[in-house]
Each structure stands twice: as structure tokens, then as C-alpha cells.
Motif scaffolding. Structure first.
Motif, PDB file in Angstrom:
ATOM      1  N   LEU A  40       0.826  -1.207   0.000  1.00 47.43           N
ATOM      2  CA  LEU A  40       0.000   0.000   0.000  1.00 47.43           C
ATOM      3  C   LEU A  40       0.861   1.257   0.000  1.00 47.43           C
ATOM      4  N   LEU A  41       1.923   1.260   0.770  1.00 47.70           N
ATOM      5  CA  LEU A  41       2.789   2.440   0.815  1.00 47.70           C
ATOM      6  C   LEU A  41       3.493   2.666  -0.516  1.00 47.70           C
ATOM      7  N   ARG A  42       3.868   1.585  -1.195  1.00 44.98           N
ATOM      8  CA  ARG A  42       4.519   1.736  -2.506  1.00 44.98           C
ATOM      9  C   ARG A  42       3.564   2.330  -3.528  1.00 44.98           C
ATOM     10  N   ASN A  43       2.275   2.034  -3.394  1.00 43.10           N
ATOM     11  CA  ASN A  43       1.295   2.502  -4.370  1.00 43.10           C
ATOM     12  C   ASN A  43       0.624   3.812  -3.966  1.00 43.10           C
ATOM     13  N   LEU A  44       1.065   4.385  -2.874  1.00 40.72           N
ATOM     14  CA  LEU A  44       0.503   5.662  -2.427  1.00 40.72           C
ATOM     15  C   LEU A  44       0.836   6.777  -3.419  1.00 40.72           C
ATOM     16  N   ASP A  45      -0.150   7.600  -3.740  1.00 45.12           N
ATOM     17  CA  ASP A  45       0.107   8.823  -4.495  1.00 45.12           C
ATOM     18  C   ASP A  45       0.679   9.838  -3.508  1.00 45.12           C
ATOM     19  N   LYS A  46       1.972  10.043  -3.581  1.00 43.36           N
ATOM     20  CA  LYS A  46       2.659  10.843  -2.562  1.00 43.36           C
ATOM     21  C   LYS A  46       2.413  12.337  -2.713  1.00 43.36           C
ATOM     22  N   THR A  47       1.755  12.733  -3.799  1.00 39.11           N
ATOM     23  CA  THR A  47       1.413  14.140  -4.000  1.00 39.11           C
ATOM     24  C   THR A  47      -0.027  14.430  -3.582  1.00 39.11           C
ATOM     25  N   HIS A  48      -0.936  13.600  -4.029  1.00 36.06           N
ATOM     26  CA  HIS A  48      -2.361  13.886  -3.836  1.00 36.06           C
ATOM     27  C   HIS A  48      -3.033  12.945  -2.838  1.00 36.06           C
ATOM     28  N   GLY A  49      -2.313  11.970  -2.325  1.00 35.51           N
ATOM     29  CA  GLY A  49      -2.936  11.010  -1.442  1.00 35.51           C
ATOM     30  C   GLY A  49      -3.757   9.998  -2.215  1.00 35.51           C
ATOM     31  N   GLY A  50      -4.296   9.034  -1.490  1.00 32.89           N
ATOM     32  CA  GLY A  50      -4.974   7.951  -2.176  1.00 32.89           C
ATOM     33  C   GLY A  50      -3.953   7.066  -2.866  1.00 32.89           C
ATOM     34  N   PHE A  51      -4.444   6.262  -3.792  1.00 33.73           N
ATOM     35  CA  PHE A  51      -3.557   5.329  -4.459  1.00 33.73           C
ATOM     36  C   PHE A  51      -3.532   5.630  -5.943  1.00 33.73           C
ATOM     37  N   VAL A  52      -2.414   5.361  -6.548  1.00 36.48           N
ATOM     38  CA  VAL A  52      -2.059   5.893  -7.863  1.00 36.48           C
ATOM     39  C   VAL A  52      -3.138   5.607  -8.897  1.00 36.48           C
ATOM     40  N   LEU A  64      -6.398  11.834   3.796  1.00 33.34           N
ATOM     41  CA  LEU A  64      -7.575  12.456   4.413  1.00 33.34           C
ATOM     42  C   LEU A  64      -7.592  13.964   4.188  1.00 33.34           C
ATOM     43  N   ARG A  65      -6.436  14.608   4.263  1.00 26.45           N
ATOM     44  CA  ARG A  65      -6.402  16.065   4.025  1.00 26.45           C
ATOM     45  C   ARG A  65      -6.737  16.389   2.571  1.00 26.45           C
ATOM     46  N   LYS A  66      -6.121  15.674   1.648  1.00 20.52           N
ATOM     47  CA  LYS A  66      -6.346  15.978   0.236  1.00 20.52           C
ATOM     48  C   LYS A  66      -7.796  15.719  -0.168  1.00 20.52           C
ATOM     49  N   MET A  67      -8.370  14.639   0.339  1.00 16.76           N
ATOM     50  CA  MET A  67      -9.776  14.371   0.017  1.00 16.76           C
ATOM     51  C   MET A  67     -10.684  15.451   0.586  1.00 16.76           C
ATOM     52  N   ALA A  68     -10.450  15.837   1.830  1.00 16.65           N
ATOM     53  CA  ALA A  68     -11.300  16.844   2.476  1.00 16.65           C
ATOM     54  C   ALA A  68     -11.094  18.228   1.880  1.00 16.65           C
ATOM     55  N   HIS A  69      -9.957  18.473   1.241  1.00 19.54           N
ATOM     56  CA  HIS A  69      -9.729  19.756   0.568  1.00 19.54           C
ATOM     57  C   HIS A  69     -10.304  19.771  -0.848  1.00 19.54           C
ATOM     58  N   GLU A 124       1.422   8.829   8.034  1.00 26.34           N
ATOM     59  CA  GLU A 124       1.646   9.865   7.022  1.00 26.34           C
ATOM     60  C   GLU A 124       0.807   9.589   5.774  1.00 26.34           C
ATOM     61  N   ALA A 125       0.675   8.317   5.390  1.00 24.81           N
ATOM     62  CA  ALA A 125      -0.148   7.972   4.226  1.00 24.81           C
ATOM     63  C   ALA A 125      -1.614   8.302   4.479  1.00 24.81           C
ATOM     64  N   VAL A 126      -2.098   7.969   5.666  1.00 21.43           N
ATOM     65  CA  VAL A 126      -3.488   8.255   6.009  1.00 21.43           C
ATOM     66  C   VAL A 126      -3.723   9.761   6.087  1.00 21.43           C
ATOM     67  N   GLU A 127      -2.846  10.467   6.775  1.00 24.07           N
ATOM     68  CA  GLU A 127      -3.012  11.909   6.962  1.00 24.07           C
ATOM     69  C   GLU A 127      -3.037  12.640   5.621  1.00 24.07           C
ATOM     70  N   LEU A 128      -2.097  12.301   4.731  1.00 22.50           N
ATOM     71  CA  LEU A 128      -2.064  12.939   3.420  1.00 22.50           C
ATOM     72  C   LEU A 128      -3.373  12.702   2.670  1.00 22.50           C
TER      73      LEU A 128
END
Length: 763
Positions: free
Chosen positions: A192-204, A238-243, A232-236
Motif C-alpha cells: 500500500l505504501l509503494r502505491n501511495l500517491d505521494k502528492t495527492h494522497g490515495g492510491f495511484v 484524508l487532508r487531500k480528500m477533504a480539501h 503519514e499515508a493516512v493523513e495525506l
């Protein structure tokens, strides 16, 4: 009504079926009457499956099902059945498998499938434009008249493939002890961490759906391990989705999905199950972090559901449509037939300022990205506007630039949002699918119980208990079994595994939150009924349905979709019952369920997030000493698992065998007194052209005088499969692997393993 006499659907309760009640098509609901008519009149069945908030379902109705010419063709040559996929998810699941076979993996709704009078599918797709649909109907009618045997052969092959695919779990169950479980959990974390979208959150990738279950798994693992990258994956995310625009910045609550990777442009429908799951994730994130922003989003989402999706009975409606009539003061570039996607949610600067005044309107537009450059253009009507969002900068950053505290700016924005919501509610509202589903309501009960635990607030507890009481009183039959669907005082459709499993977990979470014993007593009764109706003692895991005459086959749903895995939730409920009652029989069934679907957790961790969460629950609360089982083979798999080829063609299938360290299997070459490795298939469509085994290794063992040729480590065997020249249709091919495993001291008895490959052969 549109001036036409109503068809049989007028007697139904589903909002989706009622939308089609005055079509000129002679629709039947799903049931014996339709199939009996098809048998009596020797006609194929046309099955149309959708749901009331589905855009392309509406389009196909306007274009085709309201068209007199198309209706005449359907009425003359077919028996037509309309199904609400939310009311009958069991029917939807079976025939979606057929569509995925026919379209090489492209499913969706509306789902359009042609069946024999016995319910076996022989052709299907999704949305068809009207002219194409007329051609398809004419050709299907011709094939039924002139090439019946060919049609029946296809239907039989596809039915066999569906049956095998839905009942298949994995080639190898996964025994768990404390060590192996932790290894699987850590491996899933890393995937899951490898597939994380590190810019926008969620998964690629896009579109992006709310990853509820994956976020729950990562939160659970972070709570236990305190491994920072998980948080950090969860926080990113949740913030991006809520924004983003996927979150309704005016009224709270989440839309179905985002069409882009930034979470900006949503598909605007709002589903109960999304908001139930997302609210509890934000509440849990607040509990772990103390971050007030997460509390705000959880609270706003709960408030939206309680305000907009609650029935007079106190239960929860299913969904709000993406489409609505545009406001009377808004003109589209083209004349719209009627409703437009997103019309209820879009804003232009002049609309905002007319409500808030110039100063506050300018502030709100600046913060929420509302400008003369629209960020949404309606793809069907051409209307454009802005989706409010905070993607440019969070409120805290805007506060600094404006010389205000974050609390002051939030207070001002909340004041503006209240005024905008009041004005927005005067617009034509999206359609509400007001049926009540046991499974989705149970998800909301659980979410509110967790919200009460993490956020406090008696209102959450009271709402959870009110709905739970409704479900127990209204959706439970006198014999203790459940109904699935309810509307206008009528409960119908026998409950399925998700109804029982979700409600079981909801009752137990209510018990944990309130300490009221009645919820535990009801949970225990529900668990016993669930096990009696759905548990497969022979094969492990839970069936989705009871034995029913009106279904082609049964399935064991293990993977997550928009809703959590029914088998995973059943296991969670049983584990919680062990902890509350001490009755070990529940734990044994839960553990066997996890082991039955263990291969999914290894191979498909993203789709197995609920199962992984339950494995972590077992690991944390219900550890036990597990007998060490000899496993000379770690895993066997084939690729591809689905094969499509033309008659006369040859394709290569790769068989992988992962052999446990310290073990080997004999090579394919005959050796005295030992079973060589052999491969065979059972198929009516294809045959083995040749098999290529890897080079063998020579070893000397103490109990054999001559050197032996063996395979060890992970080996790959190539198998050339040739489609017979006259082959046509679909089937599930059985590949048989026979081998004998040995170590330095002894050899085990020869073993056979069977793998399944879905094969489609086209002429």
C-alpha cells in the motif's frame, strides 16, 4: 406519468424500477413469472440492471426504453427484466461476471445481458446507443431463431465459467500462526505504501474512489505499531480528500468518486455507504491525532447524513443523485433535456457575491477557488461552473496571509457556508433514492457508534440506537432471518451475508460504546443465524446467499468493493463475539474464514484490506498456539488467470511453483519409485500443444542410492495451449498438477493440485 399505461414495475417499491414503470417496454421484475413466460413462449431474456442514481442508466432509458420502435422489438422477441442492483446485489454480481467475460473486463451500469430462459447468459455489455442497440436486438433475435445450438453452447460455457469463478477462493488456503500473520500484514503495509500517491494522497491512478478499507487497515496498523509512514499515508489522503471537490465544502459529506487524481472533480452522487465509512475513518484519525480538522470533517459528514438522508422512520436512505434540474436563473449553452450532472453543487462568482455581498463573497471565492475560469464543464449539457475546494491552500495558510487566526477565518467561512447552503437548498434538489437497505444502514449504525466513541456527543449514540432498533423491529422476520430492502412500509428480498455480517458488527460496536447487554444478546442471535444460513463447513468461508431457486449460482465474496468484504466483516463479528462471550466456537469459524481467503491477502492486499484488518484483530486480541503444518509448497499460481484466444490459435500459460526452503519436488523425468511432476488439463475448448519444464538440479539424498533430478526454489513451467479449430465459447479450464515433495530425509505422498483458468475462444 408520461401518458402511457404503466407496466408491471408500477407495483414495485424500488425507486429505480419505478423510474421505468411507464416505459413502453413490457418490463418484468426479477422472478419466476418472467422466466416461465420466456420458457412458454420460447424467447430469450433481456436483463437490464442499474440503479436510480446512475447517469448512463437514465440516458439509456431516455434513448432506448422510452423509444416505441425499440420497445416493440423487445416486446415481440424478448422477455425483458429490470433489476435494481442495490436491491438484488446477488443477481448483479452473477451477471456482471458474464459481462466482464463478454467485454474482456469492461463492466459497469447499466448492465445489459441476454439470457436463455434458464437464466444462462450468452451475450452482454453495458450502455448501448440506440442505433447499436437496435442492431444488437435484431441480431440476437436472428441467432435465437437460426443458430440456437450455438447460442446454447456459449451460454453453457459462460455459466460454467461464472460458477467456477464465483466459488473459487484461492488454489491454496493460508494457515496462520502469529509469525506468518505478522509477515502477511507487513507485506500488505509495504504494498500500500509503494502505491501511495505521494502528492495527492490515495492510491495511484484516476478515477479515484474513497479508499475506506485501505485507510482503516493503515490506521489500525499505525495504532498498533506506531510506524510513522502508515500515519503519514493516512493523513495525506484524508487532508487531500477533504480539501478537494469530492468533499461537499458547503454541506459536508463525500461524493462517490473523483474523475481526476487531485480529488477535484467528482461524480456528484452521494452514497450512504461512502459517508458511513469515511466519517468513521475521520473520527478515528481525530482520536489518534487530536487534529481538529479531522474532527470537523467527521462531524460535518455525520451532520449531512442525519439532516439529508434520514427517513421519518429514523432509518437512512440509500443515495442522492448526481443530477438535478439547473436553477431557474442559470442557462446552459445547449437546451438540456432535463437534469444536469452537478447542477445543484456548482457556483459562479456572481452567484456567491449576490448571497454574501461583495466583501465576504470575494473572500469566500478566493479561499474556495471559485472564479470566472470554471473547473467543471458538464460533459453532456455544456454548462460550466466551479466546484468549491481548498486544494490551492488550506484554511490555516489563508489565515496567515490575511493576518487572522485560523479559528477566526473558519468562523467567518462557516457563517458564509450557512448562507450559501440556505440558498443552495432553494435550487431544484437531486433525486433521493429513499429505499432502506439493511446492509448500508448497518454500516451507518456502526459508524455512528464509533463516532460516539471517538468524538463524544449523545446525538450520535441516539441516532445509532434508533436505527438499530428500526432494523431489529422492521427488517427481522419472525423466524429471526432478515429482510434486505424496505420502502413505503414494505420489507422485501431475503437478507444476504452482508446484511447479517454488517449488522452483527454494528450491534457489537454499539455494545462496546454503550455497555447495554441487549446489543450483545442480539448480536449472538444474529451470529448463530448467519452461521446456520451461510457457513460452508466443507470448503470454509461464507456464501453470499442461501440456497435459492432463482439464482444461477452462489458466491463467496471476500474482496472489498465500495463496501467492506462480507466474509471479512463476518469474521470480525465472530472475533468480537469471542472477546465478549468467551465462546471459542466463534473464533474457530473466524480463523478458518481468514485462512480460507488467506491467499487473497498475499496476492491482492489492496482488495483485501478488510480481511487484513481482521487478521490484525485476530493477531492482537485472539492469538493462539497453532499446530505447525508441513507446507513443502508455499504457493502455486498461473498467469494469466483469464485467457482469450481465437480458434486455432496458441497461447502460453505460465505455471509458477514456489517451493519451501529445505524441500524440493521431483523433476518431470521418470525416476525409479518416485512420482515425477506431471501436468494435464480438462477442457473442451483447448488442448496442450507442448510443455516446457525448467532445467532440473541433481541432488544426492541419503535414502536413495542414485542422484535425483529435482526442482527447488521458485520454478516456472511454460504450457502452450492450443484452441481447437472448431472451438467457440467460454469455460473454466481445470489444470492438474501432480507432484511429490521431498526433503533430505524423506518424501511425502504424491499430491494433486487443481488450478482454474477462465478461457474464452472466439471463432
Amino acid at each position: 406519468m408520461k401518458g402511457k399505461s404503466a407496466n408491471r414495475l408500477a407495483k414495485e417499491t424500488s425507486p429505480y424500477l419505478l423510474q421505468h414503470a411507464d416505459n413502453p417496454v413490457d418490463w418484468f421484475p426479477w422472478g419466476d413469472e418472467a422466466f416461465e413466460k420466456a420458457r412458454k413462449e420460447d424467447k430469450p431474456v433481456f436483463l437490464s440492471v442499474g440503479y436510480s442514481t446512475c447517469h448512463w442508466c437514465h440516458v439509456m432509458e431516455w434513448e432506448s426504453f422510452e423509444d416505441e420502435e425499440i420497445a416493440a422489438i423487445l416486446n415481440e422477441h424478448f422477455v425483458s427484466i429490470k433489476v435494481d442492483r442495490e436491491e438484488r446485489p446477488d443477481v448483479d454480481e452473477i451477471y456482471m461476471r458474464a459481462v466482464l467475460i463478454f467485454t474482456n473486463g469492461h463492466g459497469g451500469w447499466p448492465m445489459s445481458v441476454f439470457l436463455t430462459p434458464e437464466g444462462k447468459p450468452f451475450f452482454g455489455g453495458t450502455y448501448f446507443p440506440p442505433e447499436q442497440f437496435k442492431r444488437i436486438l435484431s441480431e440476437i433475435a436472428r441467432l435465437w431463431r437460426e443458430e440456437r445450438q450455438r447460442v446454447l453452447e456459449v451460454a453453457e460455457g459462460v455459466s460454467q465459467a461464472i460458477n467456477a469463478e464465483l466459488q473459487l477462493t484461492m488454489p491454496t488456503a493460508q494457515p496462520f500462526d502469529e509469525t506468518s500473520a505478522e509477515a502477511v500484514l507487513k507485506a500488505a503495509e509495504n504494498v500500500l505504501l509503494r502505491n501511495l500517491d505521494k502528492t495527492h494522497g490515495g492510491f495511484v491512478g484516476a478515477p479515484k474512489f474513497p479508499p475506506h478499507q485501505a485507510l482503516e487497515f493503515l490506521l489500525r496498523r499505525y495504532e498498533r505499531t506506531k510506524r510513522l509512514p502508515l500515519w503519514e499515508a493516512v493523513e495525506l489522503t484524508l487532508r487531500k480528500m477533504a480539501h478537494g471537490g469530492i468533499y461537499d465544502q458547503i454541506d459536508g459529506g463525500f461524493h462517490r468518486y473523483s474523475v481526476d487524481e487531485k480529488w477535484l472533480v467528482p461524480h456528484f452522487e452521494k452514497m450512504l455507504y461512502d459517508n458511513a465509512q469515511m466519517a468513521q475513518v475521520y473520527a478515528w484519525a481525530f482520536h489518534l491525532s487530536g487534529d481538529k480538522f479531522f474532527r470537523r470533517i467527521a462531524g460535518e459528514t455525520y451532520a449531512f447524513v442525519l439532516r439529508e438522508m434520514t427517513s421519518p422512520d429514523g432509518a437512512f436512505y440509500s443515495a442522492l443523485d448526481a443530477e438535478s434540474l439547473p436553477p431557474s436563473n442559470r442557462q446552459s449553452p445547449v437546451t438540456s433535456r432535463s437534469k444536469e450532472e452537478g447542477a445543484f453543487y456548482l457556483w459562479r462568482p456572481e452567484e456567491v457575491k449576490a448571497i454574501l455581498g461583495e466583501k465576504d463573497g470575494d473572500l469566500f471565492c478566493k479561499v474556495y477557488g471559485i472564479s470566472d475560469e470554471p473547473n467543471f464543464v458538464n460533459p453532456h449539457a455544456g454548462y460550466n461552473g466551479c466546484i468549491p475546494n481548498l486544494l490551492k491552500a488550506p484554511v490555516e495558510n489563508w489565515a496567515k496571509s490575511l493576518g487572522m487566526s485560523a479559528d477566526e477565518l473558519w468562523a467567518k467561512l462557516d457563517e458564509c457556508r450557512t448562507k450559501l447552503l440556505e440558498a443552495r437548498n432553494k435550487r431544484p434538489r437531486p433525486h433521493c433514492d429513499d429505499k432502506v437497505l439493511t446492509s448500508w444502514n448497518a454500516l451507518m449504525v456502526r459508524s455512528l457508534a464509533l463516532g460516539y466513541r471517538y468524538l463524544g456527543g449523545e446525538g450520535y449514540r441516539q441516532a445509532a440506537e434508533q436505527v438499530a432498533e428500526f432494523l431489529w423491529a422492521t427488517m427481522r422476520k419472525p423466524d429471526g432471518t432478515l429482510w434486505h430492502s424496505y420502502r413505503n412500509g414494505v420489507a422485501k428480498v431475503d437478507g444476504m451475508l452482508d446484511d447479517y455480517a454488517y449488522l452483527l458488527v454494528a450491534f457489537l460496536d454499539l455494545h462496546e460504546a454503550t455497555n447495554e447487554v441487549k446489543w450483545l444478546e442480539r448480536a449472538k442471535e444474529l451470529a448463530d443465524t448467519m452461521v446456520r444460513l451461510f457457513w460452508d463447513e466443507e470448503g470454509g468461508g461464507f456464501w453470499f446467499t442461501t440456497e435459492q431457486r432463482d439464482l444461477l449460482t452462489r458466491s463467496k465474496p471476500a474482496l472489498d468493493g465500495a463496501e467492506p468484504s462480507p466474509n471479512g466483516m463476518a469474521a470480525l463479528g465472530l472475533l468480537k463475539l469471542v472477546n465478549s462471550t468467551g465462546e471459542e466456537r466463534y473464533g474457530q469459524i473466524a480463523k478458518r474464514t481468514l485462512e480460507t481467503f488467506g491467499g487473497f491477502m498475499v496476492r491482492l492486499p489492496y482488495g483485501s484490506a478488510t480481511l487484513l484488518s481482521i487478521l490484525d484483530e485476530w493477531q492482537t486480541t485472539h492469538k493462539e498456539t497453532t499446530r505447525i503444518v508441513e507446507r513443502p509448497i508455499e504457493r502455486i499460481w498461473v498467469e494469466p488467470e483469464k485467457l482469450m484466444l481465437k480458434a486455432g490459435e496458441t497461447e502460453v500459460v505460465k505455471l509458477h511453483i514456489a517451493i519451501t526452503k529445505g524441500w524440493h519436488i521431483n523433476s518431470n523425468e521418470p525416476q525409479p519409485n518416485l512420482q515425477s511432476t506431471q501436468i494435464s488439463i480438462e477442457s473442451r475448448l483447448v488442448e496442450i500443444e507442448r510443455v516446457e519444464f525448467p532445467p532440473a538440479r541433481e541432488v544426492h539424498l541419503g535414502f536413495v542410492g542414485e542422484p535425483l533430478k529435482v526442482y527447488d526454489g521458485t520454478v516456472m513451467v511454460r504450457i502452450w495451449l492450443h484452441a481447437k479449430p472448431d472451438a467457440f465459447g467460454s469455460e473454466t479450464l481445470t489444470l492438474q498438477l501432480r507432484y511429490q515433495a521431498c526433503n533430505e530425509k524423506r518424501c511425502l505422498m504424491p499430491t494433486e493440485r487443481y488450478l482454474r483458468i477462465t478461457v474464452n475462444v472466439m471463432p
